[in-house]
Design a protein around this motif. Structure first.
Motif, PDB file in Angstrom:
ATOM      1  N   MET B   1      42.080  37.658  22.584  1.00 34.21           N
ATOM      2  CA  MET B   1      41.513  37.803  23.956  1.00 34.21           C
ATOM      3  C   MET B   1      42.607  38.662  24.518  1.00 34.21           C
ATOM      4  SD  MET B   1      40.558  34.026  24.446  1.00 34.21           S
ATOM      5  CE  MET B   1      41.090  33.447  22.907  1.00 34.21           C
ATOM      6  N   SER B   2      42.306  39.791  24.994  1.00 33.27           N
ATOM      7  CA  SER B   2      43.124  41.063  25.903  1.00 33.27           C
ATOM      8  C   SER B   2      43.524  40.472  27.140  1.00 33.27           C
ATOM      9  CB  SER B   2      42.803  42.057  25.705  1.00 33.27           C
ATOM     10  OG  SER B   2      41.946  42.597  26.651  1.00 33.27           O
ATOM     11  N   GLN B   3      44.545  40.695  27.730  1.00 38.24           N
ATOM     12  CA  GLN B   3      44.958  39.805  28.894  1.00 38.24           C
ATOM     13  C   GLN B   3      44.230  41.054  30.165  1.00 38.24           C
ATOM     14  OE1 GLN B   3      46.879  37.353  30.371  1.00 38.24           O
ATOM     15  NE2 GLN B   3      46.831  36.674  28.348  1.00 38.24           N
ATOM     16  N   PRO B   4      43.792  40.289  31.317  1.00 39.80           N
ATOM     17  CA  PRO B   4      43.240  41.024  32.492  1.00 39.80           C
ATOM     18  C   PRO B   4      44.291  41.601  33.131  1.00 39.80           C
ATOM     19  CG  PRO B   4      43.500  38.739  32.884  1.00 39.80           C
ATOM     20  CD  PRO B   4      43.825  38.732  31.302  1.00 39.80           C
ATOM     21  N   PRO B   5      44.093  42.363  34.206  1.00 44.17           N
ATOM     22  CA  PRO B   5      45.171  42.686  35.163  1.00 44.17           C
ATOM     23  C   PRO B   5      45.740  41.599  36.030  1.00 44.17           C
ATOM     24  CG  PRO B   5      43.092  44.212  35.413  1.00 44.17           C
ATOM     25  CD  PRO B   5      42.580  42.960  34.377  1.00 44.17           C
ATOM     26  N   TYR B   6      46.940  41.744  36.236  1.00 39.99           N
ATOM     27  CA  TYR B   6      47.410  40.544  37.005  1.00 39.99           C
ATOM     28  C   TYR B   6      47.963  41.540  38.121  1.00 39.99           C
ATOM     29  CZ  TYR B   6      48.008  37.368  33.281  1.00 39.99           C
ATOM     30  OH  TYR B   6      47.818  36.484  32.486  1.00 39.99           O
ATOM     31  N   ILE B   7      47.505  41.002  39.388  1.00 40.25           N
ATOM     32  CA  ILE B   7      47.816  41.437  40.606  1.00 40.25           C
ATOM     33  C   ILE B   7      48.755  40.607  41.707  1.00 40.25           C
ATOM     34  CG2 ILE B   7      46.879  42.621  43.023  1.00 40.25           C
ATOM     35  CD1 ILE B   7      46.063  44.004  39.987  1.00 40.25           C
ATOM     36  N   ALA B   8      50.023  41.069  41.968  1.00 36.80           N
ATOM     37  CA  ALA B   8      50.801  39.977  42.915  1.00 36.80           C
ATOM     38  C   ALA B   8      50.280  40.505  44.457  1.00 36.80           C
ATOM     39  CB  ALA B   8      52.197  40.498  42.697  1.00 36.80           C
ATOM     40  N   VAL B   9      49.919  39.509  44.886  1.00 34.73           N
ATOM     41  CA  VAL B   9      49.759  39.265  46.399  1.00 34.73           C
ATOM     42  C   VAL B   9      50.836  38.846  47.171  1.00 34.73           C
ATOM     43  CG1 VAL B   9      48.138  39.072  48.324  1.00 34.73           C
ATOM     44  CG2 VAL B   9      47.215  39.378  46.074  1.00 34.73           C
TER      45      VAL B   9
END
Lengths: 159, 159, 159, 159
Positions: B1-9
């Motif tokens: 499973m490849s990782q999704p984008p991680y967005i810091a808010v």
């Protein structure tokens, strides 16, 4: 929404198949009870615990020592590069309500020490035996099966 | 499973309702696109971003400064006490592929500086304006809407 | 100016007088050879090692877990509050070229594990004995006297 | 022995000669008053501040981001590799009683944000100007000379 129990599953990044089978069973049992599995995110015992958790429909967190998410094993639901090297061992145990050690090298030994220092309960499956002459407290509670370790970890985490 | 984008808010732990509405929209948009929202786990902008992500069916991670999971806002899917105080600001941005700043106090300013130092793309919604005489690079890309910020963050995270 | 050897002296924050006497002798011997003593900055073995170093005219560094410099023992030349809790144990050993453990509780055990994981040489004076069945490498080199431990630590640090 | 004031001197690792001259003057003035200079241990402003402190007979501490002490500038009295990357910026300011910023890039901006978040007084010499519309508190006190900055930093540190 209240938080579920978080169980750190700690162990070496390179492990023999029997240790990986034990770690996978631990991960699966934690997930089936609704717990979150926390690991160091790499291979061996860490990957097996994540795999078990994911296959059982649960959440597996990997706290990586380096700065590259691609270092994570493919079973982490959430893979977080920390960039703080071995200091991330303190985060793995700090993030947990109870710790289960499966097999273990020096990194695992450090996490056991950190967990016991923080007052966290630690359960062991074929892991380090701590020097009985030195032990200031209960130390590692040795378990015989993944079921026993997960039962005791959930009971301890609830307190 | 490849990782999704991680967005810091990132944004302040106490925020005005308009800033919270913006952060909640950002969280929701990130989640709808399959991204993971990473925050500092506390209130204000952090809580609003987590709430948006959760309501949209996504994952929200909170990296707490203290040692108590109960400090987390109730919308974190995964709430991790780090016990490292303000140093956890470096972890919030290190765990992300792109950063969206909403409003902001001094902690947010520090995270903007850390993200830009690490070479991460930073998008801003009514946040700090950086001294143009001092700016060594692109700095914060100012956005007008949550949609624009999330679009640009996903495009940047993919690279 | 090239840097001198840095020797971490690790041990419990509350120690018996004989352990403190050993730690003080270690600190003094390190200082007399021009080494810098690195500790966790608190009491017990840490304070005794710093006292030995200072009385011998050397430098003693304390890396504190909390945020208050006043927690430092009075013998630190340089006392640095880190605010990162038990994660500072990783800094104490990371800052060292070799490690000497005197007596020890769980925090010391964690530092021994971290040091061995990082590949640092560890010398022991009446400290933890590591489970021989689990040991993947040389482990802790047991020493009988402060002189032996400091001799071996300087020889190892030079490499 | 009570601890002297610790003054963090923060600024970019690559700096123009005028900025380095200012940082060296700051380091010297801090040392002459008996203060300890804390820096990130690398080049540019950090190296110049350490050089000034050493030449004035004082102590200069370098908290390095990497794992290799050889990365330190040659003027550090005490050079500590932390291995925690940019998270060490939090340690540089946490170790200080007051902060003086000289010039500055993104790393410096992050340290200014962290210091202000921690409630530390920050004095600036030709450094970032913070967005006045966003500023929740006193922000950076702009100074015209090293003497003014060091005077104010010592007065603030004493409180």
């Amino acid at each position: 929404m209240s938080q579920p129990p978080y169980i750190a599953v700690i162990g070496p990044g390179q492990a023999e198949p029997p240790a990986e089978a034990v770690a996978e069973a631990v991960g699966a049992l934690v997930a089936r009870r609704g717990g979150v599995v926390v690991t160091g995110g790499l291979g061996g015992v860490m990957a097996a615990a994540c795999r078990g958790a994911r296959r059982a429909g649960g959440l597996a967190v990997g706290l990586l020592p380096g700065t590259d998410r691609a270092d994570a094993n493919p079973h982490c639901t959430v893979a977080l590069p920390t960039g703080i090297g071995e200091a991330r061992n303190a985060l793995v145990v700090r993030a947990a309500d109870a710790v289960i050690a499966v097999s273990g090298g020096y990194g695992t030994l450090s996490e056991i020490g950190l967990a016991l220092k923080m007052g966290l309960p630690v359960f062991g499956l074929d892991t380090w035996e701590l020097d009985p002459w030195r032990l200031p407290g209960p130390g590692i509670r040795a378990c015989r099966t993944p079921e026993e370790a997960v039962d005791l970890a959930f009971a301890a985490a609830r307190r």
